[in-house]
Design a protein around this motif. Structure first.
Motif, PDB file in Angstrom:
ATOM      1  N   MET A  86       3.271  13.607  -9.479  1.00 37.08           N
ATOM      2  CA  MET A  86       2.415  13.850  -8.316  1.00 37.08           C
ATOM      3  C   MET A  86       0.989  13.351  -8.567  1.00 37.08           C
ATOM      4  N   LYS A  87       0.472  13.616  -9.752  1.00 41.26           N
ATOM      5  CA  LYS A  87      -0.889  13.155 -10.065  1.00 41.26           C
ATOM      6  C   LYS A  87      -0.963  11.629 -10.012  1.00 41.26           C
ATOM      7  N   GLU A  88       0.036  10.972 -10.575  1.00 43.11           N
ATOM      8  CA  GLU A  88       0.061   9.507 -10.555  1.00 43.11           C
ATOM      9  C   GLU A  88       0.094   8.982  -9.123  1.00 43.11           C
ATOM     10  N   LEU A  89       0.925   9.597  -8.279  1.00 39.02           N
ATOM     11  CA  LEU A  89       1.035   9.147  -6.892  1.00 39.02           C
ATOM     12  C   LEU A  89      -0.248   9.424  -6.110  1.00 39.02           C
ATOM     13  N   GLU A  90      -0.886  10.561  -6.374  1.00 39.40           N
ATOM     14  CA  GLU A  90      -2.163  10.867  -5.705  1.00 39.40           C
ATOM     15  C   GLU A  90      -3.238   9.858  -6.094  1.00 39.40           C
ATOM     16  N   LYS A 111      -2.690   6.745  -7.024  1.00 38.24           N
ATOM     17  CA  LYS A 111      -2.344   5.473  -6.378  1.00 38.24           C
ATOM     18  C   LYS A 111      -2.740   5.506  -4.906  1.00 38.24           C
ATOM     19  N   ARG A 112      -2.508   6.637  -4.246  1.00 40.34           N
ATOM     20  CA  ARG A 112      -2.880   6.737  -2.830  1.00 40.34           C
ATOM     21  C   ARG A 112      -4.401   6.606  -2.679  1.00 40.34           C
ATOM     22  N   ALA A 113      -5.142   7.227  -3.568  1.00 37.05           N
ATOM     23  CA  ALA A 113      -6.606   7.132  -3.507  1.00 37.05           C
ATOM     24  C   ALA A 113      -7.048   5.681  -3.680  1.00 37.05           C
ATOM     25  N   ALA A 114      -6.358   4.952  -4.540  1.00 35.53           N
ATOM     26  CA  ALA A 114      -6.727   3.556  -4.794  1.00 35.53           C
ATOM     27  C   ALA A 114      -6.250   2.625  -3.682  1.00 35.53           C
ATOM     28  N   LEU A 115      -5.070   2.896  -3.120  1.00 33.08           N
ATOM     29  CA  LEU A 115      -4.475   1.984  -2.137  1.00 33.08           C
ATOM     30  C   LEU A 115      -4.770   2.365  -0.695  1.00 33.08           C
TER      31      LEU A 115
END
Length: 120
Positions: A9-13, A15-19
């Motif tokens: 979840m942390k990794e996906l969050e 990535k969402r912040a970056a993308l």
């Protein structure tokens, strides 16, 4: 303690912040394909459980507490060091669980789900 799902979840969050928001559906699909219904603790989670056990053992008398947990793997792996530090057993309560956890929802069902039954 920290589970493998927490790390995902942390990794996906991040990535969402970056993308940006355009990545939501792609990341959502990844979450549902890679998450575990019954995740393991990470090494960090194991150490967190040991820390809690040490802290509780210093505050509670041995044999003077009861430890209960759900049947979720991470709950058991968190509760066992605590029970050991307190010198007591650990009671696993299979009716204590999170929605969408080890029992999940059967295909096509919605609502709250409990072992052996679903509710709309």
């Amino acid at each position: 303690g920290q589970s493998t799902n927490n790390v995902l979840m942390k990794e996906l969050e991040e990535k969402r912040a970056a993308l940006g928001d355009d990545s939501v559906w792609e990341l959502r699909d990844r979450w549902f394909s890679e998450r575990s219904d019954d995740p393991h603790l990470t090494p960090v989670g194991v150490e967190e459980a040991r820390e809690v056990a040490r802290g509780l053992a210093s505050q509670l008398s041995k044999g003077g507490a009861k430890v209960h947990c759900s049947a979720m793997r991470r709950a058991v792996h968190t509760a066992l060091p605590i029970a050991e530090a307190l010198g007591v057993g650990c009671t696993v309560l299979p009716d204590v669980f999170e929605i969408g956890g080890i029992y999940g929802l059967p295909d096509g069902e919605t609502g709250v789900f409990a072992p052996g039954r679903g509710y709309s």
